[in-house]
Design a protein around this motif. Structure first.
Motif, mmCIF file in Angstrom:
data_model
loop_
_atom_site.group_PDB
_atom_site.id
_atom_site.type_symbol
_atom_site.label_atom_id
_atom_site.label_comp_id
_atom_site.label_asym_id
_atom_site.label_seq_id
_atom_site.Cartn_x
_atom_site.Cartn_y
_atom_site.Cartn_z
ATOM 1 N N GLY A 258 43.449 35.183 45.717
ATOM 2 C CA GLY A 258 44.329 35.573 44.599
ATOM 3 C C GLY A 258 44.135 36.657 43.961
ATOM 4 O O GLY A 258 44.698 37.182 43.116
ATOM 5 N N ALA A 259 42.574 37.024 43.727
ATOM 6 C CA ALA A 259 42.528 38.125 42.734
ATOM 7 C C ALA A 259 42.270 39.448 43.580
ATOM 8 O O ALA A 259 41.553 39.618 44.533
ATOM 9 C CB ALA A 259 41.087 37.783 42.300
ATOM 10 N N SER A 260 42.781 40.419 42.949
ATOM 11 C CA SER A 260 42.701 41.661 43.418
ATOM 12 C C SER A 260 41.312 42.217 43.116
ATOM 13 O O SER A 260 40.562 41.927 42.073
ATOM 14 C CB SER A 260 43.594 42.763 42.858
ATOM 15 N N VAL A 261 40.798 43.295 43.858
ATOM 16 C CA VAL A 261 39.620 44.072 43.730
ATOM 17 C C VAL A 261 39.535 44.608 42.204
ATOM 18 O O VAL A 261 38.648 44.642 41.390
ATOM 19 C CB VAL A 261 39.480 45.371 44.545
ATOM 20 N N ASP A 262 40.740 45.173 41.724
ATOM 21 C CA ASP A 262 41.016 45.626 40.545
ATOM 22 C C ASP A 262 40.699 44.545 39.303
ATOM 23 O O ASP A 262 39.790 44.755 38.293
ATOM 24 C CB ASP A 262 42.275 46.323 39.979
ATOM 25 N N ALA A 263 41.402 43.568 39.700
ATOM 26 C CA ALA A 263 41.075 42.232 38.656
ATOM 27 C C ALA A 263 39.598 41.809 38.616
ATOM 28 O O ALA A 263 39.119 41.545 37.614
ATOM 29 C CB ALA A 263 41.993 41.285 39.034
ATOM 30 N N ALA A 264 39.247 42.037 40.140
ATOM 31 C CA ALA A 264 37.714 41.291 39.938
ATOM 32 C C ALA A 264 36.658 42.285 39.125
ATOM 33 O O ALA A 264 35.803 41.820 38.450
ATOM 34 C CB ALA A 264 37.264 41.261 41.238
ATOM 35 N N LEU A 265 37.038 43.606 39.193
ATOM 36 C CA LEU A 265 36.177 44.613 38.390
ATOM 37 C C LEU A 265 36.438 44.467 36.936
ATOM 38 O O LEU A 265 35.447 44.597 36.029
ATOM 39 C CB LEU A 265 36.796 46.016 38.662
#
Lengths: 331, 331
Positions: A243-250
């Motif tokens: 559910g987490a995007s790469v942007d959110a993970a960054l």
């Protein structure tokens, strides 16, 4: 526990006695003005202090007292993990407002469980009155060769432990007034300092490490700056929680996973040694000034040869803008 | 300084940067998740945490910010002095309310001056927002043979450094709404951890020590209980600051002088080695159950042979009641 409680000792002495009774053998060396510890011969002492404060690092309605104690302790221990150090003990400076006093046993239970998990003792501390719950936790560890942020070398691979984005997702949900899903919430409330992973990584030749307390985007920049290198992240490789995007993970901070630079690591052996915890290659270390593969598109973030500490992003080997980073080329 | 500042990093990062700039070489090993230190081969690590909190340990109108920083740091270092340990470094967890933010440089100046005086470095910490100024200070030291409270033996002499009663007099004046005299105020505001004295005493064969943070009456009881001995105080020998009674000196806490048990010490050599600071014999250590010399008058405080940790008082060798202590014979 130290006993400098000048103007109102009764309550605080009682609180300390109750804590010591609850912790039993988990609290050691308490009674003298200081505790006495041994650092193994030939090893270094590694120390760090980390504070968790109500309304700064969490809100009361988000977490149980047990979770607050656990999380604060693991967050502090995470600094030892990042240094490749084994824990010796912790010292606690607890500020406990009247409204929290009944929760002290639950708070202590979370702290104790975290200490038990890493097999280290509470060797000192104090309890004082105050207006906000605050846990200032000093961790002591030892390592034959502590890892720093400054050791990454050209040609190293960048790795990250676990999956990212959980704490950020939980925080976003809470701040938006909604309820985080259970998995994201657990990532925020029940982090685990990667102590065993840090020891393994140091032993396997890691050149630099830090924990992701500021989030991958920020912490990879810290590593690049401290080491004077360029870090290239392969965005498609970043392991994200469901559910987490790469942007959110960054951008997700308070992760307490480790970012590591190393010549080459056996990720399968790592997972096997750490109960299935994954170690994922997410990029590489280059000399500052190495031209981006394929040429930089407009909007990419990069530095010049004169400016150490560069972070670049790629997707499938092609340069792209680093999401969320400051863009030197923006109008 | 660690950098776990999840929900509002800007201000705190700025504060940390300003502190590091102000402290210069007094702050070391900062930048990684933890600091790395060496404990000399064959020596023990000694650690303690000590918190100073506004409205618990001092009131704002009593002290300047510089004095608060100095006093909190010396109070924490005093635990190393009591253990006969040399300082390695300190970690600071500072809670700085908005109303104190402009005073941070003055606070840091007091902390820095104290660290400079003992020749040790600030090796970590953090700054967080909060409602009350609080300084949680963890001190690290090393000693070949740390002193404890538990080593006093029958036949030892009891000694105290310096003169007692100053902090108690200052506190009494403030709490009564008046102004303490300058000498008493200085004893409260500008204490000096007896680091060099502690090292000297440990080297000269002291068997037990602690600092007088709870006041002589309370701390001699701690020493007696921890060592399982009877401590006999000669009240006429207790060194008091001008204007302080023996009773007041016995109850005055936050002294940061040392109470020491030792077979025999050269007090003249001590004074010469410590710039004129006095070391005064104030009593002796006996086995629990030793009958008081001359027989106990009604009202004297004593224990039975079955109860370890006895404190008795004498004047000119004759037993008297210990002022202010709990009286087993009172109606």
């Amino acid at each position: 526990m130290s006993d400098h409680l000048a103007m109102g000792p009764g309550r605080e002495f009682d609180a300390v006695r109750a804590l010591l009774a609850q912790w039993g053998p988990l609290a050691r060396g308490v009674g003298d003005d200081g505790a006495v510890l041994d650092v193994p011969a030939g090893e270094k002492l590694v120390v760090s202090t980390d504070s968790t404060v109500e309304d700064v690092h969490f809100r009361r309605e988000w977490l149980s007292a047990d979770e607050i104690g656990w999380r604060a302790t693991q967050a502090a221990l995470s600094d030892l993990a990042a240094m490749g150090a084994a824990p010796l003990g912790v010292l606690l400076a607890l500020t406990v407002p009247r409204a929290w006093r009944e929760e002290l046993p639950a708070l202590a239970s979370g702290i104790g469980a975290a200490m038990q998990q890493v097999g280290a003792a509470i060797v000192g501390g104090d309890v004082t009155d105050g207006d906000r719950l605050a846990l200032a936790i000093t961790v002591l560890g030892h390592a034959p060769r502590p890892l720093s942020r400054a050791g990454a070398r050209r040609g190293d691979t960048l790795y990250v432990t676990g999956s990212l984005g959980g704490p950020g997702a939980a925080l976003s949900a809470w701040l938006a007034g909604s309820t985080p899903d259970a998995a994201a919430r657990a990532r925020f409330a029940r982090p685990e300092a990667r102590i065993a992973a840090g020891l393994w990584l140091a032993q396997q030749g890691a050149t630099a490490a830090l924990d992701l307390s500021d989030g991958l985007a920020g912490d990879v920049a810290h590593l690049a700056a401290a080491s004077g290198v360029a870090c290239v992240l392969e965005l498609d490789a970043i392991p994200c929680v469901p559910g987490a995007s790469v942007d959110a993970a960054l951008q997700s901070g308070e992760e307490y996973e480790l970012l590591v630079a190393a010549p080459s690591l056996d990720t399968a052996a790592f997972a096997q040694a750490h109960g299935g915890l994954e170690l994922t290659a997410i990029g590489r270390v280059e000399a500052v000034g190495t031209p981006p593969s394929g040429g930089a598109p407009s909007g990419s973030v990069q530095g010049s040869a004169a400016q150490p500490g560069v972070v670049r992003a790629e997707r499938g080997g092609a340069p792209v803008a680093l999401p969320g980073a400051h863009d030197h080329f923006a109008p």
